[in-house]
Every structure is written in C-alpha cells, then in structure tokens.
Motif scaffolding. Sequence first.
Motif, PDB file in Angstrom:
ATOM      1  N   ASN A 368       0.819  -1.203   0.000  1.00  0.00           N
ATOM      2  CA  ASN A 368       0.000   0.000   0.000  1.00  0.00           C
ATOM      3  C   ASN A 368       0.865   1.271   0.000  1.00  0.00           C
ATOM      4  O   ASN A 368       0.456   2.317  -0.502  1.00  0.00           O
ATOM      5  CB  ASN A 368      -0.933   0.010   1.223  1.00  0.00           C
ATOM      6  CG  ASN A 368      -2.171  -0.847   0.984  1.00  0.00           C
ATOM      7  OD1 ASN A 368      -2.157  -1.735   0.148  1.00  0.00           O
ATOM      8  ND2 ASN A 368      -3.243  -0.592   1.721  1.00  0.00           N
ATOM      9  N   CYS A 369       2.061   1.161   0.557  1.00  0.00           N
ATOM     10  CA  CYS A 369       2.981   2.315   0.579  1.00  0.00           C
ATOM     11  C   CYS A 369       3.586   2.588  -0.791  1.00  0.00           C
ATOM     12  O   CYS A 369       3.601   3.727  -1.265  1.00  0.00           O
ATOM     13  CB  CYS A 369       4.099   2.086   1.593  1.00  0.00           C
ATOM     14  SG  CYS A 369       3.612   2.197   3.313  1.00  0.00           S
ATOM     15  N   PRO A 390      -6.410   2.454   1.773  1.00  0.00           N
ATOM     16  CA  PRO A 390      -5.406   3.135   0.944  1.00  0.00           C
ATOM     17  C   PRO A 390      -4.475   4.018   1.758  1.00  0.00           C
ATOM     18  O   PRO A 390      -4.804   4.456   2.861  1.00  0.00           O
ATOM     19  CB  PRO A 390      -6.276   3.976   0.008  1.00  0.00           C
ATOM     20  CG  PRO A 390      -7.523   4.239   0.778  1.00  0.00           C
ATOM     21  CD  PRO A 390      -7.772   2.987   1.577  1.00  0.00           C
ATOM     22  N   ALA A 391      -3.306   4.252   1.189  1.00  0.00           N
ATOM     23  CA  ALA A 391      -2.338   5.164   1.810  1.00  0.00           C
ATOM     24  C   ALA A 391      -2.784   6.594   1.575  1.00  0.00           C
ATOM     25  O   ALA A 391      -3.263   6.942   0.495  1.00  0.00           O
ATOM     26  CB  ALA A 391      -0.954   4.924   1.217  1.00  0.00           C
ATOM     27  N   GLU A 392      -2.613   7.418   2.578  1.00  0.00           N
ATOM     28  CA  GLU A 392      -3.008   8.825   2.498  1.00  0.00           C
ATOM     29  C   GLU A 392      -1.808   9.705   2.845  1.00  0.00           C
ATOM     30  O   GLU A 392      -0.828   9.245   3.427  1.00  0.00           O
ATOM     31  CB  GLU A 392      -4.173   9.108   3.457  1.00  0.00           C
ATOM     32  CG  GLU A 392      -5.427   8.283   3.151  1.00  0.00           C
ATOM     33  CD  GLU A 392      -6.513   8.479   4.198  1.00  0.00           C
ATOM     34  OE1 GLU A 392      -6.156   8.799   5.355  1.00  0.00           O
ATOM     35  OE2 GLU A 392      -7.699   8.309   3.867  1.00  0.00           O
ATOM     36  N   ASN A 393      -1.940  10.975   2.471  1.00  0.00           N
ATOM     37  CA  ASN A 393      -0.875  11.946   2.778  1.00  0.00           C
ATOM     38  C   ASN A 393       0.501  11.440   2.313  1.00  0.00           C
ATOM     39  O   ASN A 393       1.484  11.507   3.053  1.00  0.00           O
ATOM     40  CB  ASN A 393      -0.834  12.259   4.289  1.00  0.00           C
ATOM     41  CG  ASN A 393      -2.168  12.739   4.807  1.00  0.00           C
ATOM     42  OD1 ASN A 393      -2.843  13.544   4.162  1.00  0.00           O
ATOM     43  ND2 ASN A 393      -2.578  12.242   5.974  1.00  0.00           N
ATOM     44  N   VAL A 394       0.528  10.926   1.093  1.00  0.00           N
ATOM     45  CA  VAL A 394       1.754  10.294   0.573  1.00  0.00           C
ATOM     46  C   VAL A 394       2.766  11.363   0.169  1.00  0.00           C
ATOM     47  O   VAL A 394       2.453  12.288  -0.569  1.00  0.00           O
ATOM     48  CB  VAL A 394       1.438   9.383  -0.631  1.00  0.00           C
ATOM     49  CG1 VAL A 394       2.724   8.783  -1.185  1.00  0.00           C
ATOM     50  CG2 VAL A 394       0.452   8.292  -0.237  1.00  0.00           C
ATOM     51  N   CYS A 404       3.878   7.998   4.428  1.00  0.00           N
ATOM     52  CA  CYS A 404       2.432   8.058   4.246  1.00  0.00           C
ATOM     53  C   CYS A 404       1.700   7.703   5.550  1.00  0.00           C
ATOM     54  O   CYS A 404       2.330   7.327   6.544  1.00  0.00           O
ATOM     55  CB  CYS A 404       1.994   7.118   3.123  1.00  0.00           C
ATOM     56  SG  CYS A 404       2.299   5.373   3.481  1.00  0.00           S
ATOM     57  N   THR A 405       0.377   7.830   5.478  1.00  0.00           N
ATOM     58  CA  THR A 405      -0.472   7.484   6.619  1.00  0.00           C
ATOM     59  C   THR A 405      -1.463   6.418   6.178  1.00  0.00           C
ATOM     60  O   THR A 405      -2.098   6.541   5.132  1.00  0.00           O
ATOM     61  CB  THR A 405      -1.247   8.726   7.122  1.00  0.00           C
ATOM     62  OG1 THR A 405      -0.313   9.740   7.483  1.00  0.00           O
ATOM     63  CG2 THR A 405      -2.105   8.381   8.326  1.00  0.00           C
ATOM     64  N   ILE A 406      -1.577   5.359   6.981  1.00  0.00           N
ATOM     65  CA  ILE A 406      -2.538   4.287   6.718  1.00  0.00           C
ATOM     66  C   ILE A 406      -3.306   4.012   8.015  1.00  0.00           C
ATOM     67  O   ILE A 406      -2.691   3.702   9.048  1.00  0.00           O
ATOM     68  CB  ILE A 406      -1.843   3.000   6.232  1.00  0.00           C
ATOM     69  CG1 ILE A 406      -1.072   3.257   4.918  1.00  0.00           C
ATOM     70  CG2 ILE A 406      -2.874   1.881   6.021  1.00  0.00           C
ATOM     71  CD1 ILE A 406      -0.295   2.057   4.420  1.00  0.00           C
ATOM     72  N   SER A 410       1.445   6.433  11.047  1.00  0.00           N
ATOM     73  CA  SER A 410       2.488   6.956  10.169  1.00  0.00           C
ATOM     74  C   SER A 410       3.446   5.842   9.749  1.00  0.00           C
ATOM     75  O   SER A 410       3.981   5.116  10.614  1.00  0.00           O
ATOM     76  CB  SER A 410       3.259   8.068  10.880  1.00  0.00           C
ATOM     77  OG  SER A 410       4.323   8.527  10.071  1.00  0.00           O
TER      78      SER A 410
END
Length: 625
Positions: A368-369, A390-394, A404-406, A410
Amino acid sequence: MTMKVKNMGQEHQSTYLKRYAFTKKKLLNGFITGGLSLILAIVGALFKNTVVICIFSAVSLILSGGETVSRLIKSAKKGKFDDGVFVLLAVLVPFFLGRFSIAAMAMAIYKLSSVLILFVSGRLGKSFQEIADVLPQYANLVDNGSNIRKVYSESLTNGAKIMVKTGETVPVDCVISDGFSDFDTSNVYESEKNVSLSSGDKVLAGFINTGTSVTCEAVCDYDESLVMDLNRLASMAETKSTKGEQRFLTIARWYPLAVLAVAVAALLIGGFAKGAWTLAMLRVSVLFIVATTSSYIIAVPLLSSCAVWNLKKKGLALATGDLIDEIADINCVAFEKNGILTDGIFKIKDIYTAEGISEEDFLMIAANCIGGRQHPISKILTKYMNQYIPAENVIEFPGKGVECTIMGKSFLCGSETFMAECSIDVSELTGYSIYVSIDGVIMGAMLIQDLIKPNSGETLRKLRQTGVEKIVMFSSERKETAELAYIDCGADEYYADLSPYGRVEAIQNLQKDDEVTLAYVGDRVMGEQALDAANVGLTLISKTDSGLEYAKAVLLGDLETLAEAIEISRLTCGKIELHFYCASAVKIILALLGLFGAINIAAAIVIEALLTLVALFSAKDLIKK
C-alpha cells in the motif's frame, strides 16, 4: 559509434561471393582450356623439331593465356594494376629465349591453378551465402478470411497475415495469432535449437516450424526482419579489413616493386659481371612469379570473411571486420547487471518481520505504501495491495522511499539510507532492500532481487577459460543490491550507483592500462556512450527485437556466444599471422632457388598456387568451427 543498418537496401550478398563467383560452364571451360593447353605443351616437347615445338607451344600459350591477356587489358582500361602481368612476363621471357615447352607448360599450369583457386574461393563464398539466405522464396498469404495463396516472401509487408506450415521456414518477423508449435532456431542463432511458442509470441524470420501449422501476423516488412539486418551488418564487416589483412594489403603494394628491383639487380649482375644474359633472364623470370600477390590478396581477406560469417551464424554480427582483432585481444569484460546477467524478473528473496507482525500484514502495508507504480519493485508488490485501506498523505522521496499514513498511523517505506535519514535505527537489519516502520518503529524488512540468469555462471567460467583476466559487473542500483548480484554471478569487481556517464568513467578507468582490451556488454536502453567508450561495444538484443540501431557489434540473446567469438577471432588472427610468415618464407626461398637456378617457372607457379590453396582450405575450418 552506433551503426544504423535499416534502409540500406536488400543486398546482402557476400563481397567475396561476388568477386569469386563462377558458373559450372565457366569452370568447365577453364579446366578444359588449361588441360588441353598442358597436353599440347607436353606433346610438343616430345618432338625434336624446333619449329614444331614452337607451334605447339604457341597454340598452348594462346589457349591458356588468352583470358589473362583479356583481363590485363580490362584492368588497364580501368587504370588498375593486375599482377597477371608478372606471370605473362615470366612465360614470355623463356619463350622468346627458345624455351618454348617450359613456357607453355608454365602458362597451362597457371591457368589450371587459377581455375582451381577460383573454384575453392567460390565454394567458400557460397557457404557465406548459405548462412545469409535462410528465408524462403515463397510464403503462404492468408487473405479474405481463410483463402491462402502463395506469394513471394519479399512482397510481405507489416500486418500481412501468413500461415507457416509444418517444415516451412518463417519468411518475416511475426507474431503468432492462432495456434502453437515448436520451432528450430538454428538458422538465426545456434545457442538454442528448439523453442516452443504459442499465440501472442514473436517468431523471427528464419525459424523453421517443426510442429503444427500456425497463423501469424507480420510485425515488419520483409527486408526489415532481424535476420536481414544481421546479414547487412556481416556484409558491411567484410569491407573493413582486419589489422592482419591491412598488413598484407600494404605489403602487396610495395612488395612487387621490391622483387622487381631484386630482379633487375640480378639481371645486371648476371649479364655484365658474368656475361650470361640468357641464363640470368631465365632465372629472373622465376622472380616474376614470386612477385605475384595472389597468396596475399585472395587468401587473407577470405580468412577474415569466414570468421565474420561464422560469428553471424552463431549470433554475433559485427559492423566492421577490424573488430575481429579487438575481440581476439579481449582480456576484460564488463557486463550490465539488469537484463544482461539477470533476467529482469524481481522476486522477494527474504522477509523479516517484528514480533507480532505477520508476513501477510507486512506485505500488505509495504504494497500500500509503494505498490501500483511502474518501478519493477513496486510491480511485484502490487498484488499484495488492499484497496480498502489506501495510503493517504503520501510524500515521495525519489530514489529513496515513501512517507504516508494508513489507518491513522504513520509509515515509512524505503531503503536503508532513507531509514537512516529519518532517524530509524536499522543497524541490526542491514542488507535488506526495503524497510517499513510504523510510528518510528521497524515492523519489517524484505530482500528483493532480480535473479541471475541460470547460464551466467557458466558464461563467466567459459570467458575465463579463454584468458579473460577480469570480469566486471555494472549496475545503476545502490551498492547493497548490486553487491548481492555480484556475489551470486561470480564477477571479479562491481560498480554500483552508475549513471550513463558514470559508466563511461568506469570504462575509462578500467582501460587506463594500455594492455587492457575491454568489451562492454549492454543494451540499447543504457545509451550509446558506454558502448562507444569500450574497445568492443556489444549490444545484447533480445530474440524478439527487430529494426534496431546497433552498436559496433550485435550479440543475439546468448552471452555464451562471446566466449566462442573470442576463440574464433583468435584462431582467425592466428591463421592470418601464420599465413603471413609462411607465405613470406616460401617466397624468399623461391626467390633464392630461382636466382641459383634450382627451380623453374612451372615449379614456382605450382608452389605459389599450393600456398594460396592451403590458406583457402585453412579458411574452411573457420566457417565450419
């Protein structure tokens, strides 16, 4: 310097086949004329009447020497020198001095030996053409759905639909659109004999269908097929002389003048000092035979051509013949790692996970990263992605990793260097390719490698057997990843983190020693700088490529061909060198024997012809090796 061979025309006939082409009629006429001339000279010698001997000898001379005179006239009109003039002088001198029979016999023997040399040379040239002409004259064109009609193969264009039946040769590079079959590949390269291909696979022109009938679609025009490009390269290579050949050609320019100078000196000494002008002229006539250069300018280029076409048959096409010298001197080889020593298929080799973390969860987070991207490592992780979290703030750090954030946590995912820059301690987990941390704590790591080709180790072993002293691996990957591949393949050194110009610098560093002759094996993706920088730049192309721009030499699909190429090139250079010394020694001995009256012109012509024939039969070994 790269060589572009597309759109150079369809002509790929061997230079020496053209030069020494013969027909059965021409050959038969030559042997009949020469044989009849020899018989007339021998019969004339049986008579005691000088006039009868003269008549028989004159007729014999006209029969056997007519073609030589005609050739000399044509050469003179073109402003070219033909050393047949030396043979003519050598036989006319004794003839006008009353040695009619020996002059006639010598010319007849010269005629017969010339025809024999033409025959052997032509047969060798035809063997080159057999290597080149692997495509069929006709093809089965499929049109209007299922209607099949026979057409000339050279009329096939890109997109043509054809059927290749059992036992037929593929006429053009194409893709199988329906069916599956086995193919014999030996027409194009000898490293593999049989491959199994099915719908969607590419088939090269020249492959022989040994299985069931298949329907294919051409991916290029007939004359743009890979085998045609390789033929054109080989034809180009024939026109560029090797160093040994250049030496012979240089000698051929001044050597006759040197022999003539000796002849004039011998004539003057024999005439003025001893008063024996007739004897001196007869002895000097032998030097005219020694002055001929056929044993140089016929045999030696043919040796080089045999090597060029044999290498093409094995899957190595040279753009210039002088590369044979460079290949023979190779003592250092640099290979690209990706796609050359490795097969380009990345696999997860090892996984470490922290306590309480399963491999499945670790792979999902890592995927996911960094999954879903075009990078080869990202591609192998994509299948582990979970689209529901999904990964966010990539934030991407090119060449290093991802932050990223999942699910509100962090994550950092990237290389060991990236982890160190983010103050994550991985000192106890060195040697992995990808690390993943959660909220500043390592949760796992994995080792990802593209696998070394199964035959790479054997290739390196064979290269060392040929005398290659150093084998180097080049890689654009980081040191840790490159080092693992370096250990697996068995190279002597490796260079990592290389840019295109970094490769050039590495090659120049390896070539600092004048004794080093370096071959660089790469592909067109790496650019032409490194290929040009190396003494021998070898472009490795896949067996499905066509219509390419090539480097100095093209290696088709199999690295083991390089070891064979080194052996063949060394054998070729050795044969040329041996012929140089043997021919020179024989000519010196002939000159001395002639000056002391121990040999006549007929015997000298026989020895000269044998010298050329020995070299030609030696060349046959190169084409068969």
